[in-house]
Design an enzyme around this catalytic site. Sequence first.
Site, PDB file in Angstrom:
ATOM      1  N   HIS A 199      -2.159  -3.489   2.925  1.00 36.57           N
ATOM      2  CA  HIS A 199      -2.998  -5.079   3.177  1.00 36.57           C
ATOM      3  C   HIS A 199      -3.804  -4.801   3.186  1.00 36.57           C
ATOM      4  CE1 HIS A 199       1.711  -6.061   3.337  1.00 36.57           C
ATOM      5  NE2 HIS A 199       1.725  -6.035   4.578  1.00 36.57           N
ATOM      6  N   ASP A 246       9.599   0.559   6.980  1.00 38.46           N
ATOM      7  CA  ASP A 246       9.794  -0.927   7.354  1.00 38.46           C
ATOM      8  C   ASP A 246      10.651  -1.313   6.821  1.00 38.46           C
ATOM      9  OD1 ASP A 246       7.773  -0.796   5.584  1.00 38.46           O
ATOM     10  OD2 ASP A 246       6.946  -2.852   6.864  1.00 38.46           O
ATOM     11  N   ASP A 250       6.985   0.380   0.666  1.00 34.52           N
ATOM     12  CA  ASP A 250       7.435  -0.078   2.020  1.00 34.52           C
ATOM     13  C   ASP A 250       8.048  -1.350   1.413  1.00 34.52           C
ATOM     14  OD1 ASP A 250       5.064  -0.292   4.896  1.00 34.52           O
ATOM     15  OD2 ASP A 250       5.572  -2.473   4.235  1.00 34.52           O
ATOM     16  N   HIS A 272       6.972  -4.440   2.992  1.00 35.30           N
ATOM     17  CA  HIS A 272       5.954  -5.315   2.771  1.00 35.30           C
ATOM     18  C   HIS A 272       5.428  -5.370   0.866  1.00 35.30           C
ATOM     19  CE1 HIS A 272       6.772  -5.225   6.992  1.00 35.30           C
ATOM     20  NE2 HIS A 272       6.515  -7.000   6.127  1.00 35.30           N
TER      21      HIS A 272
HETATM   22 ZN   LIG Z   1       5.567  -2.961   6.164  1.00 36.38          ZN
END
Ligand SMILES: [Zn+2]
Length: 344
Positions: free
Chosen positions: A158, A282, A193, A195
């Site tokens: 991120h 995740d 991931d 996200h």
């Molecule tokens: Zn994540």
Amino acid sequence: MKAFYAAEQKRHDPKMFLSSGAQQPNPEQPERVERLLSGAKAAGCTVERPRNHGLGPVAAVHTPEYLDFLEHIFVRWQRIEGASQEVIPNIHPLARDGAYPASAVGQAGYHMADTACPISAETWDSVLWSAWSAVEAAEAVMGGAPSAYALCRPPGHHAFADVAGGFCFVNNSAVAAQALRKQAARVAILDVDLHHGNGTQGIFYARGDVLTVSLHADPVRFYPFFWGHADERGEGPGLGYNLNLPLARKSGDAAFLEALDVAFRRIRAFAPEALVVALGLDAFEGDPFGGLSVSTPGFSRIGEAIAGLGLPTVIVQEGGYLCDALGDNLTAFLTGFGGKHRVG
Ligand SMILES: [Zn+2]
């Protein structure tokens, strides 16, 4: 395969973040390291300490303004009367192309996308060693190893060139990809991931030499909200070199593997000479973020499928939060990958 990790990476210990406006314990806990280390060892990895690679490989993908901020902001913050113990932003610019503030509070808002990245006295050191683990894994692969695993914590995907966000400060996957570019004309990053890898996308968005592909929970109702949509394709010389594959919430193994096939088709057409896997765990059905429903055997199948690309591969740890199966999920991925991986 070799795994890289330094004990300093465990010292960053963020206390809080805001979730739906409520103060919560920060999920990016040092304990993650223990689970991931045992998961890597159970998969047969030998764990080695990376060398100190200096700021060079980090500065190759981050701005000097941002790195200066990360290194010094904690000490500056302590001089503010009544300030929080950890550095946490409370104001953000609506546009980032204006003046650069001189104040610590202004710069925190400029360089931090959200409240998930508290900076303490230990953060900078942990962040650097995390990045050096990624560099060491890239160097192992450039030295002829078919693959290597970087136990990067704090995670990185991120983090943009000059913005922290979502528990991430330095973008370890981007650092690894840029390091691989010394030998490889084209490098692909595959982000699995939960996200969207918005920072990684941002760093390479206008470049055609690094293909970025991300599978993730549809950001229309999920973090990071403002990036990760299918119509983000890159810009300028990077147009057509970014592929986002958003998945419906609670998608399980079958939907994930189907989207991976789409990703592989794009990656094969790019003909990369090396691959970086941004390995978030995740997407697991039992992860506290609960966005997707990949099972533990599913991670093994995902690892096998990625191995089928036959590319020299650097596996960089991203997310995956405390739950009983965190270590098992890493073992499953690495075992699935290692059982099928043959370069060339
Ligand atoms: Zn994540």
